[in-house]
Design a protein around this motif. Structure first.
Motif, PDB file in Angstrom:
ATOM      1  N   TYR A   1     -11.303  -5.568   3.171  1.00 18.36           N
ATOM      2  CA  TYR A   1     -10.162  -4.823   2.629  1.00 18.36           C
ATOM      3  C   TYR A   1      -9.676  -5.462   1.333  1.00 18.36           C
TER       4      TYR A   1
ATOM      5  N   GLU B   1      -5.354   0.068  10.366  1.00 10.66           N
ATOM      6  CA  GLU B   1      -6.763   0.071  10.761  1.00 10.66           C
ATOM      7  C   GLU B   1      -7.676  -0.285   9.594  1.00 10.66           C
ATOM      8  N   ASN B   2      -7.227  -0.028   8.366  1.00 17.03           N
ATOM      9  CA  ASN B   2      -7.998  -0.453   7.200  1.00 17.03           C
ATOM     10  C   ASN B   2      -7.919  -1.966   6.998  1.00 17.03           C
ATOM     11  N   MET B   3      -6.767  -2.546   7.300  1.00 17.92           N
ATOM     12  CA  MET B   3      -6.567  -3.984   7.080  1.00 17.92           C
ATOM     13  C   MET B   3      -7.153  -4.836   8.196  1.00 17.92           C
TER      14      MET B   3
ATOM     15  N   GLU C   1      -3.242   4.324   9.975  1.00 21.12           N
ATOM     16  CA  GLU C   1      -4.452   4.320   9.152  1.00 21.12           C
ATOM     17  C   GLU C   1      -4.505   3.076   8.265  1.00 21.12           C
ATOM     18  N   GLN C   2      -3.374   2.706   7.680  1.00 20.68           N
ATOM     19  CA  GLN C   2      -3.342   1.517   6.829  1.00 20.68           C
ATOM     20  C   GLN C   2      -3.607   0.250   7.635  1.00 20.68           C
TER      21      GLN C   2
ATOM     22  N   ASN D   1      -9.678  -7.637   8.457  1.00 19.30           N
ATOM     23  CA  ASN D   1     -10.837  -7.053   7.788  1.00 19.30           C
ATOM     24  C   ASN D   1     -10.874  -7.611   6.366  1.00 19.30           C
TER      25      ASN D   1
END
Length: 512
Positions: free
Chosen positions: A360, A425-427, A422-423, A357
């Motif tokens: 990010y 999935e953000n990256m 969560e981290q 992503n």
């Protein structure tokens, strides 16, 4: 590990490179004062232990039996993991062009270097990209000049000055000189200046040289974070080693750097014993001459159970620190501790096969246009990672091209703590594979420097990993391996004139 690249090499250092290949020393054929030892043990089969076995064979010749104990995998902190059809480095991943021992190893073993894949670097502050490398050198030069003045060029010169002094160790070892402590070894290379670096932070050292705080925060800190997972408050010597790792010409071994370890063990004709060493004790036995002699008993546990064996010489090539080993020492006076002060810093290497992503990283570029392969991070509250790198396999197949960010690829994330779902999935927009390795990879460096553990634990018992408290790197382990092999030889044959000699740099000029 991903690094920035400097553009110059020291002429003097290159001259040493020629020296190394034209005049390597071998003591196995030198006149000896007494018979050779019968059995030598090395505890640990990482790069330090494997290199020690190799150099012990050079020093003591073919008659001695060399046993290498290893509870885990050969290679230690040089390791790979398989994702899909390819293997990728999870541990030490790059080698400096002036690492002469490592270069000698691959030349001797006939292992090719891995094909180079062009890369680009960016600096991320946790919210935005501060600097993104261009394909054009002149563009990068003027960008750095505009933002940081001459700091970048001055850093190259400062690092080269340190490298020139560092390279002296190869000359000393070529002529057979060795050192009983890390401090003596450092002083022989760089005099008081190296010991001063050990007693101040990298930030203090560079501020004292006139570097700007902005340059240190934006450029220097990301390099220390990717190489050692720590800030610019590490000691100045290991900081200089880290900055040297930002040089051009970095390379790796085709098939994985751990191949050097297995190759050295094979070349040394040592016996690998897959076992966990539990204790080392000193035993006094009568000799043929009637005088008592000290031997070392290694107790270990293998698949068959507990066992023990006696050795003339023992080299411990695994860290004697809490969380790294639990070897006990008995019968020694003064006592030898199982754990020395200090602790190892944790770095988590997370390999993710997925689609990055790019937003990010605070960029508005389309993923298809984002060509950065190595993202380094500043030491800011917003940075939960130390670095993010697009990985290439340890063997580059014919026709290979690194996938763009718009396609799924293997990315390596260095962080202090394991990444949460969560981290991740953000990256990453999506991912299908996650491999996590928790490394106690290198010491936590907190100056002022306290005295390092000694290389010599007892008369013929040596500790290679003492060198890590100056700086932890593949080449530092190889230097320590050569040093303890020389120490073992000189002690055995009572050649004290080859140990802890002062002013070698001046004395050896006439011998070159």
């Amino acid at each position: 590990m991903p690094t920035m690249r400097l553009q110059t090499l020291s002429l003097r250092a290159l001259l040493f490179l020629g020296l190394w290949h034209t005049g390597r020393r071998s003591l196995a054929s030198a006149p000896e004062l007494q018979e050779q030892p019968k059995k030598i043990a090395v505890v640990g089969a990482g790069i330090g232990g494997a290199a020690t076995a190799y150099y012990l064979r050079q020093e003591f010749g073919p008659g001695v039996k060399i046993d290498v104990f290893e509870d885990g995998s050969v290679g230690g902190r040089l390791a790979t993991v398989k994702i899909g059809d390819y293997e990728y480095e999870t541990g030490g991943s790059v080698i400096h062009p002036l690492n002469l021992h490592m270069k000698h190893f691959v030349d001797k073993l006939g292992i090719p270097q891995r094909k180079d894949v062009p890369s680009k670097m960016a600096i991320f502050d946790g919210k935005h990209i501060l600097f993104e490398e261009s394909d054009w050198f002149i563009v990068n030069f003027f960008r750095m000049l505009w933002r940081y003045g001459l700091n970048f060029l001055r850093m190259q010169m400062w690092v080269e000055t340190v490298l020139d002094k560092f390279m002296r160790i190869y000359q000393y070892q070529q002529f057979g000189y060795s050192f009983s402590t890390v401090e003596r070894l450092l002083h022989a290379m760089g005099g008081d200046s190296f010991l001063t670096l050990m007693n101040q932070t990298l930030e203090e050292a560079m501020m004292g040289e006139g570097f700007s705080q902005v340059f240190i925060n934006d450029i220097v800190a990301p390099i220390t974070r990717v190489n050692y997972g720590q800030s610019v408050r590490i000691n100045g010597f290991v900081g200089a080693v880290s900055l040297a790792g930002a040089d051009s010409g970095l390379w790796a071994v085709d098939g994985g750097n751990k191949k050097v370890c297995s190759g050295l063990l094979y070349n040394s004709k040592s016996e690998l014993i897959p076992a966990r060493v539990t204790s080392i004790s000193v035993k006094v036995r009568p000799s043929k001459r009637g005088t008592p002699v000290s031997l070392y008993e290694i107790s270990y546990v293998d698949q068959s159970g507990a066992a023990h064996s006696l050795y003339d010489i023992v080299i411990v090539a695994t860290p004697l620190h809490r969380g790294k080993s639990d070897i006990t020492f008995s019968g020694f006076s003064p006592p030898i501790p199982s754990h020395y002060p200090g602790h190892y810093h944790q770095t988590v290497a997370t390999l993710v096969h997925g689609l990055l992503n790019v937003s990010y990283l605070g960029t508005t570029e389309a993923a298809s246009e984002f060509t950065v392969s190595d993202v380094l991070t500043t030491d800011s509250n917003g940075s939960i990672i130390n670095s993010l790198s697009s990985l290439d396999p340890v063997h580059i197949p014919k026709g290979y091209k690194r996938p763009p960010a718009s396609q799924a690829n293997v990315w390596k994330v260095f962080s202090k703590k394991p990444l949460s779902q969560e981290q991740l999935e953000n990256m990453f927009l999506s991912y299908d594979s996650v491999s996590e390795t928790k490394w106690l990879a290198y010491p936590a460096y907190h100056p002022p420097h306290r005295k390092t553990p000694p290389f010599i634990l007892h008369n013929r018992l040596y500790y290679l990993n003492a060198v890590e408290w100056a700086a932890s790197a593949m080449e530092m382990s190889a230097i320590a391996a050569r040093n303890v092999a020389l120490l073992a030889h000189h002690h055995w044959h009572e050649q004290k004139s080859k140990i802890d000699q002062e002013d070698l740099h001046t004395r050896l000029r006439g011998e070159l």
